[in-house]
Scaffold this motif. Structure first.
Motif, PDB file in Angstrom:
ATOM      1  N   VAL A  61       0.633  -1.402  -0.143  1.00 29.62           N
ATOM      2  CA  VAL A  61      -0.032   0.188   0.473  1.00 29.62           C
ATOM      3  C   VAL A  61       0.880   1.088   0.018  1.00 29.62           C
ATOM      4  O   VAL A  61       0.490   2.238  -1.148  1.00 29.62           O
ATOM      5  CB  VAL A  61      -1.500  -0.612   1.006  1.00 29.62           C
ATOM      6  CG1 VAL A  61      -1.795   1.275   1.357  1.00 29.62           C
ATOM      7  CG2 VAL A  61      -1.760  -1.031   0.847  1.00 29.62           C
ATOM      8  N   PRO A  62       2.075   1.648   0.497  1.00 27.10           N
ATOM      9  CA  PRO A  62       2.921   3.029   0.858  1.00 27.10           C
ATOM     10  C   PRO A  62       3.332   3.253  -0.853  1.00 27.10           C
ATOM     11  O   PRO A  62       3.891   3.704  -0.810  1.00 27.10           O
ATOM     12  CB  PRO A  62       3.966   2.809   1.770  1.00 27.10           C
ATOM     13  CG  PRO A  62       3.556   1.356   2.843  1.00 27.10           C
ATOM     14  CD  PRO A  62       2.610   0.369   1.703  1.00 27.10           C
ATOM     15  N   LEU A  63       3.172   2.125  -1.771  1.00 27.80           N
ATOM     16  CA  LEU A  63       3.978   2.394  -3.306  1.00 27.80           C
ATOM     17  C   LEU A  63       2.736   2.623  -4.208  1.00 27.80           C
ATOM     18  O   LEU A  63       3.109   2.955  -5.034  1.00 27.80           O
ATOM     19  CB  LEU A  63       4.277   0.753  -3.364  1.00 27.80           C
ATOM     20  CG  LEU A  63       5.187   0.060  -3.064  1.00 27.80           C
ATOM     21  CD1 LEU A  63       6.208  -1.120  -3.808  1.00 27.80           C
ATOM     22  CD2 LEU A  63       6.910   0.948  -2.480  1.00 27.80           C
ATOM     23  N   ILE A  64       1.558   2.893  -3.210  1.00 28.51           N
ATOM     24  CA  ILE A  64       0.435   3.258  -4.181  1.00 28.51           C
ATOM     25  C   ILE A  64       0.543   4.809  -4.873  1.00 28.51           C
ATOM     26  O   ILE A  64       0.598   5.080  -5.968  1.00 28.51           O
ATOM     27  CB  ILE A  64      -0.986   3.026  -3.697  1.00 28.51           C
ATOM     28  CG1 ILE A  64      -0.866   1.126  -3.084  1.00 28.51           C
ATOM     29  CG2 ILE A  64      -1.816   3.687  -4.558  1.00 28.51           C
ATOM     30  CD1 ILE A  64      -2.283   1.082  -2.770  1.00 28.51           C
ATOM     31  N   ASP A  65       0.853   5.645  -4.351  1.00 25.59           N
ATOM     32  CA  ASP A  65       1.247   6.781  -4.428  1.00 25.59           C
ATOM     33  C   ASP A  65       2.411   6.761  -5.832  1.00 25.59           C
ATOM     34  O   ASP A  65       3.162   7.856  -6.857  1.00 25.59           O
ATOM     35  CB  ASP A  65       0.815   7.775  -3.854  1.00 25.59           C
ATOM     36  CG  ASP A  65       0.247   8.198  -2.925  1.00 25.59           C
ATOM     37  OD1 ASP A  65      -1.332   7.945  -3.471  1.00 25.59           O
ATOM     38  OD2 ASP A  65      -0.146   8.477  -1.747  1.00 25.59           O
ATOM     39  N   ARG A  66       3.437   5.620  -5.929  1.00 24.21           N
ATOM     40  CA  ARG A  66       4.595   5.458  -6.555  1.00 24.21           C
ATOM     41  C   ARG A  66       4.417   5.067  -7.829  1.00 24.21           C
ATOM     42  O   ARG A  66       5.346   5.261  -8.826  1.00 24.21           O
ATOM     43  CB  ARG A  66       5.713   5.337  -5.565  1.00 24.21           C
ATOM     44  CG  ARG A  66       5.815   6.249  -4.879  1.00 24.21           C
ATOM     45  CD  ARG A  66       7.301   5.592  -3.818  1.00 24.21           C
ATOM     46  NE  ARG A  66       8.376   4.822  -4.245  1.00 24.21           N
ATOM     47  CZ  ARG A  66       9.216   4.819  -4.143  1.00 24.21           C
ATOM     48  NH1 ARG A  66       9.486   4.511  -2.574  1.00 24.21           N
ATOM     49  NH2 ARG A  66       9.989   4.053  -4.503  1.00 24.21           N
ATOM     50  N   TYR A  67       3.657   4.613  -8.202  1.00 21.38           N
ATOM     51  CA  TYR A  67       3.232   3.253  -9.218  1.00 21.38           C
ATOM     52  C   TYR A  67       1.958   3.260  -9.711  1.00 21.38           C
ATOM     53  O   TYR A  67       1.259   2.876  -8.970  1.00 21.38           O
ATOM     54  CB  TYR A  67       3.246   2.280  -8.678  1.00 21.38           C
ATOM     55  CG  TYR A  67       5.275   1.975  -8.678  1.00 21.38           C
ATOM     56  CD1 TYR A  67       6.470   1.814  -9.241  1.00 21.38           C
ATOM     57  CD2 TYR A  67       5.323   2.285  -7.028  1.00 21.38           C
ATOM     58  CE1 TYR A  67       7.787   1.553  -9.183  1.00 21.38           C
ATOM     59  CE2 TYR A  67       6.833   1.835  -6.926  1.00 21.38           C
ATOM     60  CZ  TYR A  67       7.908   2.013  -7.962  1.00 21.38           C
ATOM     61  OH  TYR A  67       9.522   2.196  -7.330  1.00 21.38           O
TER      62      TYR A  67
END
Length: 353
Positions: free
Chosen positions: A193-199
């Protein structure tokens, strides 16, 4: 099958769920449900007043639930969609991002519904074998140029990849969606979930069935880039706009907001998992390093099918998969300490005989 069934469904093999006896005569360790009841907050939320409102349709936008989820996960409401269990969200994702010319890649040993849905929707499967030790090599998924689904932690093995490994797969497939099925992530996995704004190509799917004790309520979340979620909503509102019932919406919101109960129950399950693993290994079992609410085990003293049947005769249900590579293994859900002690007593009796 009747003579009226569409010929296109002739070759579809439906998914086989774990046994669901309704008489409770078994110690049930076969379907990865929580052994603990829902949060007391859930019981309060599903009130008589809410039951009386069942005459009214539920909110198709699921606004209150999505607002609670956005606060919990640090996202925006338009980055989340709720589904009738995580299965529905996964199905919607395959419908949105795959078709007869766009395959789905997944592991040879993983959640069985992926292959079933591919057969149902005529999506070509690109099956990637796990290593001999059942671990997943991330580089096998680099540059596949197709939609990918990864169960992390995996089922039925319980093994998990670190977030950095998933990130490598995302980077290597920038023009295709990578779906991460995190049904068991709360028991020791590392959420993406912490990667959602990056990918923009990442879609994370979670469920309320395991760590939030709502398997019977049927609720899951899909989380990702707002445009991906809009794609899923396009499918949802073309099929079933009222897919979450009123009581489940209330129960889900209450379960999300009661973080203390969530933390305490999953901690107990993780502790019980560790103790059970030690006990099984002391009895000569091979036990994989699970990051889920189950253990994947085998013993050289009995084949998996025979041990499954003998456990059932002794009142304990576990899951056996009669398929290549894993036919000698059993998947055992983590129950209460008392249930796990009963399992061990049954195993001792069987193996002594």
């Amino acid at each position: 099958m009747s003579r009226f069934l569409s010929p296109r469904l002739d070759t579809v093999t439906p998914y086989t769920p774990g046994e669901q006896p309704q008489d409770q005569q078994y110690i049930k360790l076969n379907t990865n449900e929580s052994p603990y009841p829902p949060s007391p907050a859930v019981l309060e939320a599903v009130s008589r007043a809410e039951v009386e409102k069942l005459r009214l349709y539920s909110d198709p936008a699921c606004a209150e639930l999505l607002n609670a989820a956005a606060k919990h996960f640090g996202l925006q409401p338009d980055q989340i969609m709720s589904g009738n269990g995580s299965d529905e969200n996964l199905f919607f994702a395959l419908r949105a991002f795959c078709d007869e010319e766009h395959p789905l890649a997944y592991a040879d040993i993983t959640y069985g519904c992926y292959g079933v849905w591919c057969g149902l929707m005529h999506i070509p499967s690109r099956i990637i074998p796990l290593r001999e030790d059942f671990t997943l090599d991330p580089t096998d998924y680099y540059g596949l140029n197709t939609t990918i689904v990864l169960a992390n932690p995996n089922a039925p093995t319980g093994l998990a990849l670190p977030r950095s490994a998933i990130e490598g797969i995302l980077k290597a497939n920038p023009d295709h969606v990578v779906i991460v099925d995190e049904a068991y992530v709360d028991f020791g996995g590392e959420s993406c979930v912490p990667l959602i704004d990056r990918y923009e190509n990442l879609l994370v799917v979670q469920t309320f069935s395991k760590s939030r004790q709502l398997a019977g309520a049927r609720l899951g979340l899909a989380m990702g880039n707002a445009k991906l979620i809009a794609d899923l909503n396009r499918v949802k509102f073309s099929l079933n706009p009222y897919n979450i019932n009123r009581l489940t919406l209330k129960a889900g919101q209450a379960a999300l907001e009661d973080t203390a109960y969530f933390d305490s129950t999953r901690a107990v399950i993780v502790e019980t998992r560790s103790w059970t693993r030690q006990q099984l290994e002391a009895r000569g079992f091979t036990v994989l390093d699970s990051r889920s609410n189950f253990l994947f085990v085998r013993t050289a003293r009995q084949d998996g099918g025979t041990l499954y049947r003998k456990l059932k005769e002794n009142g304990v249900l576990v899951r056996h998969f009669d398929t290549p590579r894993i036919h000698s293994w059993l998947r055992i859900t983590i129950g209460t300490p008392a249930q796990m002690q009963a399992l061990l007593a049954a195993l001792d009796k069987i193996l002594e005989d």
